[in-house]
Design an enzyme around this catalytic site. Structure first.
Site, mmCIF file in Angstrom:
data_model
loop_
_atom_site.group_PDB
_atom_site.id
_atom_site.type_symbol
_atom_site.label_atom_id
_atom_site.label_comp_id
_atom_site.label_asym_id
_atom_site.label_seq_id
_atom_site.Cartn_x
_atom_site.Cartn_y
_atom_site.Cartn_z
ATOM 1 N N LYS A 15 -33.707 75.431 -88.525
ATOM 2 C CA LYS A 15 -35.095 75.015 -88.762
ATOM 3 C C LYS A 15 -36.076 76.101 -88.322
ATOM 4 O O LYS A 15 -37.051 76.396 -89.017
ATOM 5 C CB LYS A 15 -35.385 73.697 -88.026
ATOM 6 C CG LYS A 15 -34.550 72.531 -88.545
ATOM 7 C CD LYS A 15 -34.568 71.313 -87.611
ATOM 8 C CE LYS A 15 -33.461 70.336 -88.022
ATOM 9 N NZ LYS A 15 -33.227 69.270 -87.025
ATOM 10 N N HIS A 18 -17.493 67.082 -84.654
ATOM 11 C CA HIS A 18 -18.732 67.774 -84.258
ATOM 12 C C HIS A 18 -18.660 68.416 -82.878
ATOM 13 O O HIS A 18 -19.688 68.866 -82.372
ATOM 14 C CB HIS A 18 -19.915 66.807 -84.240
ATOM 15 C CG HIS A 18 -20.293 66.236 -85.568
ATOM 16 N ND1 HIS A 18 -21.297 66.747 -86.345
ATOM 17 C CD2 HIS A 18 -19.783 65.188 -86.254
ATOM 18 C CE1 HIS A 18 -21.411 66.027 -87.453
ATOM 19 N NE2 HIS A 18 -20.496 65.066 -87.418
ATOM 20 N N LYS A 78 -25.500 73.957 -73.059
ATOM 21 C CA LYS A 78 -26.605 74.578 -73.798
ATOM 22 C C LYS A 78 -27.403 75.562 -72.927
ATOM 23 O O LYS A 78 -28.242 76.300 -73.424
ATOM 24 C CB LYS A 78 -27.533 73.498 -74.366
ATOM 25 C CG LYS A 78 -26.865 72.602 -75.421
ATOM 26 C CD LYS A 78 -27.815 71.508 -75.909
ATOM 27 C CE LYS A 78 -27.141 70.431 -76.741
ATOM 28 N NZ LYS A 78 -26.956 70.815 -78.161
ATOM 29 N N LYS A 129 -33.987 70.925 -77.206
ATOM 30 C CA LYS A 129 -32.721 70.305 -77.603
ATOM 31 C C LYS A 129 -32.297 69.423 -76.438
ATOM 32 O O LYS A 129 -32.889 69.498 -75.356
ATOM 33 C CB LYS A 129 -31.658 71.364 -77.908
ATOM 34 C CG LYS A 129 -31.512 72.472 -76.845
ATOM 35 C CD LYS A 129 -30.503 73.537 -77.271
ATOM 36 C CE LYS A 129 -31.084 74.620 -78.164
ATOM 37 N NZ LYS A 129 -30.291 74.902 -79.336
ATOM 38 N N ARG A 130 -31.283 68.574 -76.631
ATOM 39 C CA ARG A 130 -30.794 67.780 -75.507
ATOM 40 C C ARG A 130 -30.458 68.686 -74.327
ATOM 41 O O ARG A 130 -29.996 69.821 -74.509
ATOM 42 C CB ARG A 130 -29.560 66.980 -75.955
ATOM 43 C CG ARG A 130 -29.884 65.843 -76.897
ATOM 44 C CD ARG A 130 -30.790 64.811 -76.225
ATOM 45 N NE ARG A 130 -30.106 64.141 -75.160
ATOM 46 C CZ ARG A 130 -29.666 62.884 -75.210
ATOM 47 N NH1 ARG A 130 -29.906 62.142 -76.281
ATOM 48 N NH2 ARG A 130 -29.036 62.346 -74.198
ATOM 49 N N THR A 156 -28.426 72.876 -85.311
ATOM 50 C CA THR A 156 -29.162 72.757 -86.570
ATOM 51 C C THR A 156 -30.625 73.156 -86.375
ATOM 52 O O THR A 156 -31.279 73.579 -87.329
ATOM 53 C CB THR A 156 -29.083 71.324 -87.121
ATOM 54 O OG1 THR A 156 -29.241 70.407 -86.040
ATOM 55 C CG2 THR A 156 -27.752 71.080 -87.791
HETATM 56 F F1 GPW Z 1 -19.962 64.797 -79.438
HETATM 57 N N1 GPW Z 1 -23.434 66.568 -81.702
HETATM 58 C C1 GPW Z 1 -24.396 65.679 -81.264
HETATM 59 F F2 GPW Z 1 -19.505 65.654 -81.345
HETATM 60 O O1 GPW Z 1 -25.586 65.860 -81.488
HETATM 61 F F3 GPW Z 1 -20.038 63.607 -81.190
HETATM 62 N N2 GPW Z 1 -24.011 64.562 -80.590
HETATM 63 C C2 GPW Z 1 -22.705 64.270 -80.371
HETATM 64 O O2 GPW Z 1 -22.405 63.257 -79.739
HETATM 65 C C3 GPW Z 1 -21.713 65.161 -80.890
HETATM 66 C C4 GPW Z 1 -22.118 66.306 -81.519
HETATM 67 C C5 GPW Z 1 -20.278 64.808 -80.708
HETATM 68 C C6 GPW Z 1 -23.922 67.756 -82.428
HETATM 69 C C7 GPW Z 1 -23.335 69.085 -81.975
HETATM 70 O O3 GPW Z 1 -23.449 69.204 -80.573
HETATM 71 C C8 GPW Z 1 -24.114 70.196 -82.679
HETATM 72 O O4 GPW Z 1 -23.568 71.459 -82.371
HETATM 73 C C9 GPW Z 1 -24.087 69.973 -84.192
HETATM 74 O O5 GPW Z 1 -24.960 70.879 -84.823
HETATM 75 C C10 GPW Z 1 -24.517 68.558 -84.545
HETATM 76 O O6 GPW Z 1 -23.748 67.598 -83.823
HETATM 77 C C11 GPW Z 1 -24.382 68.257 -86.019
HETATM 78 O O7 GPW Z 1 -23.133 68.644 -86.494
#
Ligand code: GPW
Length: 837
Positions: free
Chosen positions: A682, A374, A573, A567-568, A678
């Site tokens: 939405k 991710h 970002k 978002k975070r 994501t």
């Molecule tokens: F670092 N994402 C997240 F890849 O929400 F593990 N937390 C996390 O710790 C990680 C990824 C990690 C997010 C991505 O930043 C986002 O771009 C993506 O849409 C989402 O994961 C779901 O795939």
């Protein structure tokens, strides 16, 4: 037992365990029954929260019936299942969703209304289940909804944290964190399985011995052990009887008092051990896209993967199949590297406990696991120091070294004498101390690796996993573009729009086949339809304006353009770039004559999101947003032309109000840094336009909706490295508009400028790693294009309708189907409505 019963007994059970009826009378009785018995309350002693509890308990009864029926039939039929291992499931509220998915919301709504309560107020009484940080955890929740809806046999496995993501309050403009003790009242959405308890070991040592055939065997003797207790969360599908499960583990001391310590008279130590055991599932780590490297986090990861695998293996063994059948019955998806230890644990179980040969076991392991990546951000890559790991998991360390040795030996056979290559591919990083690269372990132990959007999946093939692609070939590396569930993110969050879509398309089939939304495209030319569409958007903006008034005490006009970035908070970002552009807008308005101001498009800029508690720069961004808001919102020279708000404690249920109410939302990460995103999906699904960079899933959204319906700006992913290089070594001057903004901050326009110096330094001393200066001019231009487009409300309405109409691809149903068919090789199983026995 059932087999031994006489016929009368069987018939009696069958008669008495018929499913509950769902007529309004039965439902009202069930609510009142729970009020007077489970809650031990009387009707005159009720508030919204008790009404919520009673409705929840009644809903839960119906969920449990479906859960039992589905799981009972699945045990008998025993089809191949997928297990989704995720450290985060960001479910939010359950009641509204469960009632909608089971088709019971109207009946319950009417029932509770007649009992003197308002359904929407009752729904608001539920606290969010916030066992996740952001995108990754919410993706897991959307996937569980789609898996259930599509009748796939699927279980999630996770941890039951006592404290979810912290609650955020803003004090003097700064983020402060409060514990999210969400289990204060009984949680009706979980079924405690106190009988399912698994021993999990830690520490200790490894015995090496020869078995009777002279084969060397390893036996791990843990130094401590804790218990894992199961809590099951039913996940009902939409418009199906199918009900899946998320099993969450809670840690408990093996015995409340460790008998040895207790008998030695060391009472204190025995209580301390008990507390340490409970600590494992106490709290969710609040870092998104960063690795904290704490020992307790590694303990969580092992505790969870070991309990889950034990459970999966136990279920498999009941079927009396050959071990070679394991991957034909079971697929395990690793949600990022957090569960990568599962690879090692399965190899250990098969080799050390089930006595399979190393090679036979390893073949089973690889066929079973698949891995989703991710992120490409280096600070998010999980690495564990070898000494710490060895202390906690000595046998697992040996297995990792063996996995690595055999893997590198194969590489050496294929590509001889390339030590650089072996170093780059190795699961062990040669540092002081050595580090275990969890992403490498996950790639080596899986048969498929996927990214989460097309751009990201290509990027990982040319960057972090390039050498693996060269070695394994392309086929192992695939793309599965993320999706979101239209049930929660349109039908539930935006009921009016959902009703209009159903009315327009003639039925609600689109909720299970989102591509049908394309039927709306023809309606863009229908002025009456556009009017209805925009009236709903306005009603949603009114609802958000009320939330803003309640939470921020700022009045905003629903006729202004609502511009949202939620978002975070993270440097990549670029919320910082957003607030800098807001300052630019403020300065521009301040320099205008009254006549010029008359043509300014009024805008409300809405921020929300949590910063990791230890992320100093992200927390300063929050402070800057609040400082700017304090000045701008009070300035009579600006009035309603510009308002800035930071909505505190952004979470799933707040998102459900914000998402349907945006005109434009911001997805402006430096190209190549946001794996997918994501919330972009939405917002567009709800007829909100987006302004964004060519990053993550924005690229595919652009492809689907067309360039006239999206505002794209900024550099492209392949240009980023050259731009960084130029900035570092060629003294590229800062963008002049940006320079003006920075000077305004430094002059003290927004509180004491000393506060913000570290933030400003990231643009100067820090060499602007996220390329805010490089993208600033095109960002300002794109925002001007937004203003201009919004002025033409009829054209805007057409764009908004087209957005929704072309979002079919981004249903999580599509994503999940691709995983099922191309990675897991599982088929839907349709629950037959057989009653209970
Ligand atoms: F670092 N994402 C997240 F890849 O929400 F593990 N937390 C996390 O710790 C990680 C990824 C990690 C997010 C991505 O930043 C986002 O771009 C993506 O849409 C989402 O994961 C779901 O795939």
């Amino acid at each position: 037992e059932k087999a031994k019963w006489p016929k009368e007994t069987v018939d009696l059970w069958a008669k008495l365990s018929k499913k509950e009826a769902n007529d309004i009378d039965t439902i009202q009785r069930s609510i009142v029954h729970h009020v007077t018995t489970t809650l031990a309350r009387a009707a005159y002693n009720m508030d919204n929260f008790s009404a919520y509890q009673a409705v929840a308990l009644s809903t839960r009864d119906r969920l449990i019936s479906r859960w039992n029926e589905t799981q009972g039939q699945l045990s008998k039929v025993d089809p191949k299942r997928v297990y989704y291992l995720s450290l985060e499931f960001l479910l939010g509220r359950s009641m509204d969703n469960a009632l909608l998915n089971m088709g019971l919301k109207d009946t319950y709504g009417e029932g509770i209304e007649r009992l003197g309560f308002n359904m929407e107020e009752v729904i608001e009484s539920e606290v969010d289940a916030a066992l996740g940080n952001g995108g990754l955890g919410r993706l897991a929740a959307c996937y569980m909804d789609s898996l259930a809806t599509l009748d796939y046999p699927a279980w999630g496995y996770g941890l039951r944290y006592n404290y979810g993501i912290f609650q955020q309050r803003i004090v003097d403009g700064y983020q402060t964190e409060y514990p999210d003790y969400w289990l204060n009242f009984d949680n009706p959405w979980e079924l405690p399985r106190l009988d399912i308890s698994i021993q999990i070991g830690f520490g200790g040592h490894v015995q090496t011995l020869q078995d009777e055939y002279g084969v060397t065997r390893h036996n791990w003797i843990p130094g401590q052990s804790v218990q894992a207790i199961a809590y099951d969360v039913p996940i009902p599908g939409y418009d199906t009887e199918n009900c899946n499960n998320i099993r969450l583990w809670r840690s408990k001391p093996t015995r409340v008092f460790d008998l040895t310590s207790f008998n030695e008279g060391n009472y204190e130590k025995s209580v301390e051990d008990a507390t340490n055991a409970e600590k494992i599932t106490s709290v969710l780590y609040p870092n998104d896209n960063t690795m904290a490297g704490k020992e307790l986090r590694l303990k969580q990861q092992y505790f969870w993967t070991a309990a889950s695998l034990h459970d999966i293996v136990r279920r498999f063994k009941k079927s009396m199949r050959e071990w070679t059948d394991f991957p034909n019955q079971i697929a395990i998806q690793l949600n990022d590297t957090h569960p990568a230890l599962a690879i090692v644990e399965l190899q250990r179980l098969l080799v050390d406990e089930e006595m399979l040969s190393w090679d036979d076991a390893w073949e089973i392991v690889i066929k079973t696991f698949a891995f989703t990546n991710h992120t490409v951000l280096p600070e998010a890559m999980e690495k564990w120091s070898v000494p710490m790991f060895e202390y906690l998991l000595p046998r697992h360390l040996q297995i990792i070294f063996d996995i690595n040795l055999f893997f590198l030996q194969k590489v050496e056979m294929k590509v001889p004498n390339d030590r650089g290559l072996l170093n780059r591919l190795s699961i062990i990083e040669e540092a002081q101390p050595q580090q275990i690269r969890m992403a490498h372990l996950a790639v080596v132990g899986s048969h498929k690796v996927n990214g989460v959007a097309a751009l990201h999946s290509n990027l990982i093939k040319t960057t972090i996993f390039k050498d693996f692609v060269d070695y394994y070939g392309e086929e192992k590396f695939v793309n599965k573009t993320n999706g979101v569930t239209p049930r929660r993110w349109l039908h539930q969050a935006n009921p009016q729009l959902s009703a209009l879509i159903t009315e327009t398309l003639g039925n609600d089939k689109w909720l299970k086949d989102l591509s049908l939304l394309k039927g709306l495209a023809a309606k863009t030319e229908d002025a009456a339809f556009r009017k209805k569409w925009m009236t709903i958007k306005r009603a949603n903006k009114v609802r958000l304006a009320e939330l803003i008034k309640a939470r921020c005490n700022v009045e905003v006009s629903p006729d202004a353009l609502f511009d949202v970035q939620v978002k975070r908070i993270h440097e990549y970002k670029r919320q910082f770039m957003n607030i800098l552009s807001v300052i630019h807008r403020y300065r521009t308005i301040k320099s205008m004559t009254a006549a010029q101001k008359a043509s300014v498009q009024p805008r409300v800029v809405i921020f929300g999101g949590k910063a990791a508690p230890g992320y100093y720069i992200a927390k300063l961004v929050i402070k800057l947003i609040n400082s700017v808001a304090a000045v701008v919102n009070q300035d009579p020279a600006v009035g309603d032309l510009l308002k800035v708000v930071f909505v505190p404690d952004y979470n799933v249920s707040v998102a459900e109000v914000i998402v349907p109410a945006s005109d434009i939302s911001q997805h402006i990460s430096t190209a190549g840094t946001e794996a997918s995103g994501t919330s972009n999906m939405k917002f567009v699904l709800n007829g909100g336009l987006i302004i964004g960079t060519l990053d993550g899933a924005n690229v595919e959204i652009l492809e689907e909706i067309g360039e006239d319906n999206i505002f794209i700006f900024g550099c492209m992913a392949h240009e980023v490295e050259d731009l960084r290089h130029a900035q570092r070594y060629r003294n590229v001057p800062m963008d002049p508009a940006l320079q003006g903004v920075i000077s305004a901050i430094e002059k003290g326009t927004f509180e004491d400028p000393k506060i913000f110096q570290p933030l400003i330094s990231t643009l100067t001393v820090g060499k602007d790693f996220y390329l805010i200066s490089a993208d600033f001019a095109s960002y300002i231009t794109a925002n001007q294009q937004v203003d201009a487009a919004y002025k033409n409300q009829e054209e805007w309405a057409k764009k908004s309708i087209r957005c929704t109409a072309h979002m079919g691809k981004f249903s999580s149903d599509r994503s999940v189907k691709e995983y099922a068919e191309e990675i897991w090789n599982i088929k839907p199983y349709s629950v037959e409505d057989e009653g209970h026995l």
